[in-house]
Design a protein around this motif. Sequence first.
Motif, mmCIF file in Angstrom:
data_model
loop_
_atom_site.group_PDB
_atom_site.id
_atom_site.type_symbol
_atom_site.label_atom_id
_atom_site.label_comp_id
_atom_site.label_asym_id
_atom_site.label_seq_id
_atom_site.Cartn_x
_atom_site.Cartn_y
_atom_site.Cartn_z
ATOM 1 N N GLY A 1 0.653 -1.266 0.257
ATOM 2 C CA GLY A 1 -0.443 0.197 0.381
ATOM 3 C C GLY A 1 0.930 1.351 0.266
ATOM 4 N N PRO A 2 0.555 2.459 0.181
ATOM 5 C CA PRO A 2 -1.515 2.461 0.679
ATOM 6 C C PRO A 2 -2.112 2.059 -0.521
ATOM 7 C CG PRO A 2 -0.366 4.806 0.612
ATOM 8 C CD PRO A 2 1.002 3.687 0.574
ATOM 9 N N MET A 3 -3.365 1.421 -0.158
ATOM 10 C CA MET A 3 -3.814 0.525 -1.275
ATOM 11 C C MET A 3 -4.485 1.524 -2.116
ATOM 12 S SD MET A 3 -6.888 -2.249 -1.534
ATOM 13 C CE MET A 3 -6.230 -3.121 0.544
ATOM 14 N N ALA A 4 -4.924 2.262 -2.611
ATOM 15 C CA ALA A 4 -5.736 3.551 -2.806
ATOM 16 C C ALA A 4 -5.032 3.829 -4.199
ATOM 17 C CB ALA A 4 -7.006 4.595 -2.178
ATOM 18 N N GLN A 5 -3.265 4.784 -3.153
ATOM 19 C CA GLN A 5 -2.513 5.240 -4.014
ATOM 20 C C GLN A 5 -1.780 4.163 -5.535
ATOM 21 O OE1 GLN A 5 0.281 7.628 -1.367
ATOM 22 N NE2 GLN A 5 -1.561 8.670 -0.837
ATOM 23 N N VAL A 6 -1.806 2.323 -5.055
ATOM 24 C CA VAL A 6 -1.212 1.797 -5.706
ATOM 25 C C VAL A 6 -2.141 1.312 -6.665
ATOM 26 C CG1 VAL A 6 -0.218 -0.451 -5.370
ATOM 27 C CG2 VAL A 6 0.407 1.076 -3.781
ATOM 28 N N SER A 7 -3.500 1.030 -6.697
ATOM 29 C CA SER A 7 -4.423 1.318 -7.673
ATOM 30 C C SER A 7 -4.269 2.093 -8.795
ATOM 31 C CB SER A 7 -5.833 1.538 -6.956
ATOM 32 O OG SER A 7 -6.274 2.578 -7.040
ATOM 33 N N GLN A 8 -3.712 3.051 -8.774
ATOM 34 C CA GLN A 8 -3.689 4.699 -9.420
ATOM 35 C C GLN A 8 -2.337 4.268 -10.964
ATOM 36 O OE1 GLN A 8 -5.847 6.957 -9.725
ATOM 37 N NE2 GLN A 8 -6.417 5.382 -8.431
ATOM 38 N N VAL A 9 -1.148 3.510 -9.658
ATOM 39 C CA VAL A 9 -0.867 2.722 -11.457
ATOM 40 C C VAL A 9 -0.845 2.448 -12.533
ATOM 41 C CG1 VAL A 9 1.790 1.432 -11.491
ATOM 42 C CG2 VAL A 9 0.816 2.675 -9.370
ATOM 43 N N GLN A 10 -2.472 1.735 -12.460
ATOM 44 C CA GLN A 10 -3.267 1.000 -13.360
ATOM 45 C C GLN A 10 -2.989 1.883 -14.485
ATOM 46 O OE1 GLN A 10 -5.993 -1.288 -11.828
ATOM 47 N NE2 GLN A 10 -5.873 -3.460 -13.971
ATOM 48 N N LEU A 11 -3.297 3.070 -13.453
ATOM 49 C CA LEU A 11 -3.656 4.034 -15.365
ATOM 50 C C LEU A 11 -3.067 3.844 -15.702
ATOM 51 C CD1 LEU A 11 -4.475 7.321 -13.296
ATOM 52 C CD2 LEU A 11 -6.417 6.474 -14.649
ATOM 53 N N ALA A 12 -1.544 3.985 -16.233
ATOM 54 C CA ALA A 12 -0.589 3.139 -17.547
ATOM 55 C C ALA A 12 -0.772 2.152 -17.945
ATOM 56 C CB ALA A 12 1.101 3.071 -16.557
ATOM 57 N N GLN A 13 -1.751 1.313 -17.347
ATOM 58 C CA GLN A 13 -1.770 0.087 -18.113
ATOM 59 C C GLN A 13 -2.916 0.634 -19.446
ATOM 60 O OE1 GLN A 13 -3.951 -3.740 -16.117
ATOM 61 N NE2 GLN A 13 -4.582 -4.429 -17.407
ATOM 62 N N PRO A 14 -3.523 1.278 -20.292
ATOM 63 C CA PRO A 14 -4.243 1.169 -21.092
ATOM 64 C C PRO A 14 -3.119 1.665 -22.210
ATOM 65 C CG PRO A 14 -5.307 2.420 -18.985
ATOM 66 C CD PRO A 14 -4.535 1.879 -18.772
ATOM 67 N N VAL A 15 -1.904 2.468 -21.797
ATOM 68 C CA VAL A 15 -1.125 2.736 -22.056
ATOM 69 C C VAL A 15 -0.259 1.626 -23.120
ATOM 70 C CG1 VAL A 15 0.826 4.040 -22.592
ATOM 71 C CG2 VAL A 15 -0.862 5.330 -21.552
ATOM 72 N N LEU A 16 -0.200 1.123 -22.234
ATOM 73 C CA LEU A 16 0.987 0.101 -22.219
ATOM 74 C C LEU A 16 -0.557 -1.064 -23.309
ATOM 75 C CD1 LEU A 16 2.642 -1.333 -19.236
ATOM 76 C CD2 LEU A 16 3.790 -0.394 -21.034
ATOM 77 N N THR A 17 -1.755 -1.444 -22.785
ATOM 78 C CA THR A 17 -2.267 -2.668 -23.440
ATOM 79 C C THR A 17 -2.519 -1.612 -24.799
ATOM 80 O OG1 THR A 17 -3.487 -2.855 -22.158
ATOM 81 C CG2 THR A 17 -4.488 -2.855 -24.256
ATOM 82 N N ILE A 18 -2.775 -0.245 -25.284
ATOM 83 C CA ILE A 18 -2.887 0.176 -27.152
ATOM 84 C C ILE A 18 -1.610 0.033 -27.886
ATOM 85 C CG2 ILE A 18 -3.310 1.642 -28.129
ATOM 86 C CD1 ILE A 18 -5.726 2.651 -26.258
ATOM 87 N N CYS A 19 -0.605 -0.052 -26.609
ATOM 88 C CA CYS A 19 0.566 -0.417 -27.664
ATOM 89 C C CYS A 19 0.727 -1.692 -28.097
ATOM 90 C CB CYS A 19 1.672 -0.291 -26.915
ATOM 91 S SG CYS A 19 2.174 1.852 -25.989
#
Length: 312
Positions: free
Chosen positions: A253-271
């Motif tokens: 954690g903090p869990m609510a903040q670590v979860s925001q790292v996933q905002l980079a996932q759409p970038v990687l996914t579309i690449c």
Amino acid sequence: MKPHNSATLRVPTVLPPSREGLWWGLLGVTAFSFTLPFTRLAVAGGMAPLFVGSGRAVVAALLAAAALALTRQRLPRGTQWARLALVGGGVVAGFPLLTSFALATAPASHGAVVTALLPAATAVMAVLRTHERPPRRFWVMAAVGAAAAVGFAALQGAGLAGLHPSDLLLFAAVIAGAVGYAEGGILTRELGAWQTISWALVLASPVMAGLTLFSLAGRAPAGGPGEWAAFAYLGVVSMFLGFFAWYRGLGIGPMAQVSQVQLAQPVLTICWAALLLHEQLTWATVLGGLAVILCAGVAVRTRGRKAPPSSA
């Protein structure tokens, strides 16, 4: 001097755990970023969505059962079983099945909308389940980041032009994934990172095995080496090894903040979708990706407020 010196030594003891959680979370996100393109590849190549969504859970459950047996892990106790069932319903059954059916008709770039909404949804679930109280600035940046990620992903495909059955499945997958991520992150602190996803896989295995057999009764799975390699990745990495890193990050954690790292996932996914599925990659994709990463970076650096310390 000594009291002041001892006060300054408290800062390093707080920061490393938070940074460690972010790095573990980023490793998990990188593993998950291949999930939608490989799901689309397997389904478009002739595999039934039900087989892809349930069969990969069976593969992961076999690995999980072997790991638990070899290391002689202690059985969960009491209400932990019910909470593991919640994790299994969210990330073992709900998210994989819903996205598999959605990606039968929607492109992987459109499915990236799901990963754009997951961080905000996970943060909400985490706050509901824990005592984390992020400041207002965190919520503002989380909302801006989610909006930027949704807009970025929407530009790559059909976007938000209209709601279709696949969109409803994707939104339902967001809720299922957020519940599983948040509850799994909490259980990680009690059972361990890889133990949590392993027990959830084993617990859900009878249902997922039944669905897999049902899908095979209709027709044998088709596909060439590429489709089967994608299916193997979904079972071994997306459903198993990726959660080792992701739940460890949420647990630190903090869990609510670590979860925001996933905002980079759409970038990687579309690449990955552009490289593997030959979907179009434009300057809008690059600029949108930079905007998403910037918002995610500001959000994760916004430290949440801890609960007031006791008088002791």
